[in-house]
Design an enzyme around this catalytic site. Structure first.
Site, PDB file in Angstrom:
ATOM      1  CE  LYS A 174      24.615  37.140  60.056  1.00  0.00           C
ATOM      2  NZ  LYS A 174      23.319  36.450  59.914  1.00  0.00           N
ATOM      3  CD  GLU A 200      24.721  41.507  54.360  1.00  0.00           C
ATOM      4  OE1 GLU A 200      23.595  41.437  54.874  1.00  0.00           O
ATOM      5  OE2 GLU A 200      25.373  40.489  54.068  1.00  0.00           O
ATOM      6  NE  ARG A 201      18.249  40.819  53.088  1.00  0.00           N
ATOM      7  CZ  ARG A 201      19.072  40.202  53.942  1.00  0.00           C
ATOM      8  NH1 ARG A 201      19.990  40.895  54.585  1.00  0.00           N
ATOM      9  NH2 ARG A 201      18.980  38.909  54.150  1.00  0.00           N
TER      10      ARG A 201
END
Length: 489
Positions: A174, A200-201
């Site tokens: 994604k 997110e990271r």
């Protein structure tokens, strides 16, 4: 006012021309991120921003418990906050900076710059809580938005001013697909891109910033991040801040905006955490009962008006690859295009791993994309669907047991699958293949020629990871080269 100096950008103080009396409260209880505060004189309004511990802790009011107490959710960590601490009412909601100066910068949910490029100047601050544009101001035109990615432009075309979802489980690509779209679109569409990273990271944010800077497109981008280790309140509000910036460029600058959200499921997840912390009764599968309302509040602000358009592409994590999960179902209802990423195609090495049979778009009608495009898309889907039905027979009995017509269908489908793969600019360092940008007409021409069996004598590998169909001819050996068929043959 030390609270605003620490939580917001220092330039915010310069915009305050009217001094107001400060409303103080006192912390009554702290339960994780949930803080109860008492006020003697005046209760702060819902969604007001409060500051504690010399501005180090920010709290947003969510509920008025009675005539003297409010309950809020902390947007920062609550370490050091204790009962009896003094809380200061900022007198307004959470705000985001807007203006041309925010281009090429990276922000957190409070509007602080986190790219080590110095403080902002010449910006104004606006509330992150805005209403969607009224129906009378919305545009009713339907225009296609080209991405340069074959499988998307042919089978699931995006809408200018619409919302598209990238659905898939963990590790199916994604974020890679989202990054590739940024690269392609910034080079070919005159507008502004806003990337909103929700839960997110931190590695992904740093890599994206570095890649966009190297590609020379950072001057038309704004980035906002709320990392996965930040409190749920912060992750929940960063999408509202990103939309406030997008609305400025659409309504004030009259520019088209590409809003990329990675990942909208983390927004729903953060809302679920906030709901649970506030003590609300959970709904199906533990999600918050207000999930539909909260998601609609975000999605309806993404709209196409007469002054400009906000086109949104949203990555949607699907828990356990279950598309009946309420988070996926609620998100589906808002989208004009759904791009589904398949773990099976990933394992087969077909990148991008877009499932052509599950992906769909409301734009794929003859009146919008044209008769030829619509007809080809239908033929491609039909061919791939027939191939999918024949796979079991092939696995058990082999290709020899198929009829001549079925073997032709299989050969066309396998060549279509490989032609719809594409090397990406953002993965060049991993694959060693130079990225390709393919126009819609080139993609349609290639699919049409494959369906006409022009490449039945070429090996399937000649169509794998190429751009336009002419590259298949260039890589084929002299004995395998194919003369193009005359029109209408």
């Amino acid at each position: 006012m030390p609270a605003q100096e620490l939580i917001g950008d220092r330039s915010r103080l310069a915009t305050e021309s009217v001094k107001r009396p400060v409303n103080h409260g006192e912390v009554v209880s702290v339960r994780g991120s949930v803080v109860d505060i008492s006020f003697e004189t005046q209760l702060p309004a819902i969604q007001s921003l409060l500051h504690a511990n010399q501005g180090k802790i920010a709290i947003e009011v969510l509920t008025q418990l009675d005539t003297r107490h409010v309950r809020g959710i902390a947007l920062t960590a609550t370490q050091g906050l204790a009962r009896g601490n003094i809380v200061e009412d900022s007198g307004g909601p959470l705000k985001a900076p807007v203006g041309r100066a925010i281009l090429s910068r990276m922000f957190d949910v409070f509007g602080n710059t986190i790219d080590r490029q110095g403080a902002l100047s010449d910006v104004t601050w606006r509330s992150v809580h805005n209403a969607p544009p009224p129906l009378a101001n919305r545009s009713t035109r339907s225009e296609m938005f080209e991405t340069g990615i074959k499988v998307i432009d042919v089978l699931a075309p995006l809408e200018r001013g619409g919302k598209a979802g990238l659905f898939g489980g963990a590790g199916v690509g994604k974020t890679v697909l989202l990054t590739e779209m940024i690269h392609n679109m910034l080079g070919h569409h005159q507008g502004v891109s806003i990337f909103c990273g929700i839960g997110e990271r931190c590695r992904e944010g740093e890599e994206l910033y570095r890649e966009m800077k190297a590609a020379g497109v950072l001057s038309s981008m704004v980035m906002l991040f709320a990392q996965m280790n930040e409190p749920p309140g912060s992750r929940f509000r960063v999408a509202h801040a990103a939309l406030t910036m997008a609305e400025y460029f659409r309504d004030d600058e009259h520019r088209d905006v590409l809003l990329l959200i990675d990942n909208i499921f983390r927004f729903i997840q953060a809302g679920s955490e906030v709901s649970g912390l506030m003590g609300q009764m959970p709904s199906r599968l533990g999600y918050q009962p207000t999930m539909g309302t909260e998601l609609s509040g975000i999605e309806e602000r993404i709209a196409n008006t007469e002054s400009g358009a906000i086109t949104s592409i949203q990555a949607v994590y699907v828990p356990a690859d279950d598309f009946t999960d309420p988070a996926a179902v609620h998100t589906f209802s808002h989208l004009s295009a759904s791009i589904v990423l398949s773990r099976k195609r990933t394992s087969e090495g077909l990148f991008p791993a877009v499932d052509p049979l599950q992906s769909s778009s409301k734009m794929a009608t003859p009146g919008i994309v044209g008769e030829r495009h619509y007809r080809l898309a239908q033929e491609i889907r039909q061919t791939l669907a027939q191939y999918s039905e024949l796979k079991d027979i092939i696995a058990m009995l082999g290709m020899e047991q198929l009829s001549r017509d079925d073997r032709n269908v299989v050969n066309r489908a396998r060549r279509l699958e490989r032609f719809l793969t594409q090397p990406f600019f953002t993965t060049e360092q991993f694959t060693g293949l130079k990225g390709k940008l393919v126009g819609l007409q080139d993609a349609l021409d290639g699919c049409e020629r494959i369906l006409n069996d022009e490449f039945k004598d070429l090996p399937e590998s000649a169509l794998y990871m190429i751009g336009a169909i002419s590259e298949a001819q260039a890589t084929a050996s002299p004995q395998q080269k194919v003369e193009p068929c005359p029109p209408n043959s």
